[in-house]
Design a protein around this motif. Sequence first.
Motif, PDB file in Angstrom:
ATOM      1  N   ALA A  60       0.831  -1.208   0.000  1.00 60.73           N
ATOM      2  CA  ALA A  60       0.000   0.000   0.000  1.00 60.73           C
ATOM      3  C   ALA A  60       0.864   1.256   0.000  1.00 60.73           C
ATOM      4  N   LEU A  61       1.897   1.266   0.819  1.00 55.71           N
ATOM      5  CA  LEU A  61       2.778   2.437   0.881  1.00 55.71           C
ATOM      6  C   LEU A  61       3.486   2.665  -0.449  1.00 55.71           C
ATOM      7  N   LYS A  62       3.933   1.594  -1.073  1.00 58.36           N
ATOM      8  CA  LYS A  62       4.572   1.729  -2.381  1.00 58.36           C
ATOM      9  C   LYS A  62       3.582   2.234  -3.425  1.00 58.36           C
ATOM     10  N   GLY A  63       2.351   1.754  -3.346  1.00 59.86           N
ATOM     11  CA  GLY A  63       1.324   2.191  -4.286  1.00 59.86           C
ATOM     12  C   GLY A  63       0.988   3.659  -4.134  1.00 59.86           C
ATOM     13  N   LEU A  64       0.947   4.155  -2.904  1.00 63.04           N
ATOM     14  CA  LEU A  64       0.656   5.570  -2.675  1.00 63.04           C
ATOM     15  C   LEU A  64       1.707   6.456  -3.336  1.00 63.04           C
ATOM     16  N   THR A  65       2.964   6.038  -3.291  1.00 60.48           N
ATOM     17  CA  THR A  65       4.032   6.810  -3.928  1.00 60.48           C
ATOM     18  C   THR A  65       3.781   6.936  -5.425  1.00 60.48           C
ATOM     19  N   VAL A  66       3.293   5.874  -6.043  1.00 59.78           N
ATOM     20  CA  VAL A  66       2.967   5.912  -7.472  1.00 59.78           C
ATOM     21  C   VAL A  66       1.880   6.952  -7.750  1.00 59.78           C
ATOM     22  N   LEU A  67       0.920   7.051  -6.833  1.00 56.01           N
ATOM     23  CA  LEU A  67      -0.192   8.001  -7.010  1.00 56.01           C
ATOM     24  C   LEU A  67       0.198   9.429  -6.633  1.00 56.01           C
ATOM     25  N   GLY A  68       1.398   9.621  -6.101  1.00 54.29           N
ATOM     26  CA  GLY A  68       1.849  10.955  -5.707  1.00 54.29           C
ATOM     27  C   GLY A  68       1.419  11.354  -4.315  1.00 54.29           C
ATOM     28  N   ILE A  69       1.099  10.359  -3.482  1.00 60.24           N
ATOM     29  CA  ILE A  69       0.620  10.620  -2.121  1.00 60.24           C
ATOM     30  C   ILE A  69       1.738  10.352  -1.123  1.00 60.24           C
ATOM     31  N   ASP A  70       1.914  11.266  -0.188  1.00 61.43           N
ATOM     32  CA  ASP A  70       2.950  11.132   0.840  1.00 61.43           C
ATOM     33  C   ASP A  70       2.645   9.936   1.739  1.00 61.43           C
ATOM     34  N   GLN A  71       3.603   9.025   1.878  1.00 69.45           N
ATOM     35  CA  GLN A  71       3.388   7.837   2.705  1.00 69.45           C
ATOM     36  C   GLN A  71       3.071   8.182   4.159  1.00 69.45           C
ATOM     37  N   SER A  72       3.560   9.321   4.629  1.00 74.60           N
ATOM     38  CA  SER A  72       3.305   9.698   6.020  1.00 74.60           C
ATOM     39  C   SER A  72       1.852  10.070   6.257  1.00 74.60           C
ATOM     40  N   ASN A  73       1.081  10.213   5.176  1.00 71.65           N
ATOM     41  CA  ASN A  73      -0.341  10.538   5.302  1.00 71.65           C
ATOM     42  C   ASN A  73      -1.214   9.291   5.296  1.00 71.65           C
ATOM     43  N   ALA A  74      -0.596   8.122   5.401  1.00 70.48           N
ATOM     44  CA  ALA A  74      -1.351   6.868   5.464  1.00 70.48           C
ATOM     45  C   ALA A  74      -1.518   6.432   6.911  1.00 70.48           C
ATOM     46  N   TYR A  75      -2.722   6.050   7.267  1.00 72.75           N
ATOM     47  CA  TYR A  75      -3.029   5.587   8.620  1.00 72.75           C
ATOM     48  C   TYR A  75      -3.579   4.161   8.527  1.00 72.75           C
ATOM     49  N   PHE A  76      -2.974   3.256   9.269  1.00 71.77           N
ATOM     50  CA  PHE A  76      -3.379   1.851   9.269  1.00 71.77           C
ATOM     51  C   PHE A  76      -4.023   1.520  10.617  1.00 71.77           C
ATOM     52  N   PHE A  77      -5.311   1.201  10.587  1.00 71.54           N
ATOM     53  CA  PHE A  77      -6.039   0.935  11.829  1.00 71.54           C
ATOM     54  C   PHE A  77      -6.062  -0.555  12.191  1.00 71.54           C
ATOM     55  N   ASN A  78      -5.704  -1.407  11.234  1.00 71.60           N
ATOM     56  CA  ASN A  78      -5.412  -2.826  11.498  1.00 71.60           C
ATOM     57  C   ASN A  78      -6.546  -3.623  12.130  1.00 71.60           C
ATOM     58  N   TYR A  79      -7.780  -3.304  11.777  1.00 73.46           N
ATOM     59  CA  TYR A  79      -8.880  -4.174  12.197  1.00 73.46           C
ATOM     60  C   TYR A  79      -8.805  -5.467  11.382  1.00 73.46           C
ATOM     61  N   PRO A  80      -9.279  -6.577  11.942  1.00 76.41           N
ATOM     62  CA  PRO A  80      -9.134  -7.857  11.243  1.00 76.41           C
ATOM     63  C   PRO A  80      -9.929  -7.903   9.937  1.00 76.41           C
ATOM     64  N   ASP A  81      -9.224  -8.254   8.891  1.00 75.41           N
ATOM     65  CA  ASP A  81      -9.824  -8.401   7.574  1.00 75.41           C
ATOM     66  C   ASP A  81     -11.003  -9.374   7.648  1.00 75.41           C
ATOM     67  N   GLY A  82     -12.108  -8.971   7.050  1.00 75.02           N
ATOM     68  CA  GLY A  82     -13.285  -9.828   7.022  1.00 75.02           C
ATOM     69  C   GLY A  82     -14.197  -9.709   8.224  1.00 75.02           C
TER      70      GLY A  82
END
Length: 229
Positions: A60-82
């Motif tokens: 996800a962090l690598k993908g944000l860089t492709v979109l031009g989004i600063d990685q430091s602006n990503a927040y991961f809340f880590n609730y269980p998938d599903g």
Amino acid sequence: MKILYVSPHPDDECDNAGGTLTMLSRHNDIYVFYLTDGRLGSPNPAERGDELAHIRKDEALKGLTVLGIDQSNAYFFNYPDGALSKFIYDGVKTIMPVLKRISPDIVFYPSTLDIHPDHWAAGKIIVAAIGKSRLNPGQLSYLNWEPRPSIDVGIMLKYIKWKTLRKKAIYVRVTDFKDIKFKCMEKHESQLRYLNESYIDRFFNADYERFYIERKTPNMDLLASLLHA
């Protein structure tokens, strides 16, 4: 402007809004909330778990860089998938202070009419958090998994509501950004290898991304001008 994108899983920002976010990232601060950890994101049970969750965060962090989004602006809340629907109350409580600190002008989030449980739960959480925070951002929803006519009463009601909501749809032309959008998806290697041709065609060969106006504010007019410049 400060723009928040709410993603139920790592990669939902890419297929649903990669072109739009690329356009907006040029002159705006983009923030992304990832609500679940993506640990179930494989049809192979042996690949699921903590390691996949870690891989998907990195992707996800690598993908944000492709979109031009600063990685430091990503927040991961880590609730269980599903299982996000089991954490709606906790999600609202946890997300609200972060939401207030960012104080976004525009929020994109999953429609509560989406039939995927993590998607509609993500929409329900962010709508409640916005309400409790007393913020007044413009609100746009997106629909990944559309409801269909069904014998299930709940899904049928969602389908009827969606047919009405479609009248509020706006379409953002992303023809010039399809290559960037797919390059973002390529960073999500763990997911890309399992996408079928119809899914790739629907999300990565389409000339438009679709959103639904949930709450219109003056900032929405500025947003429209940015997307159609």
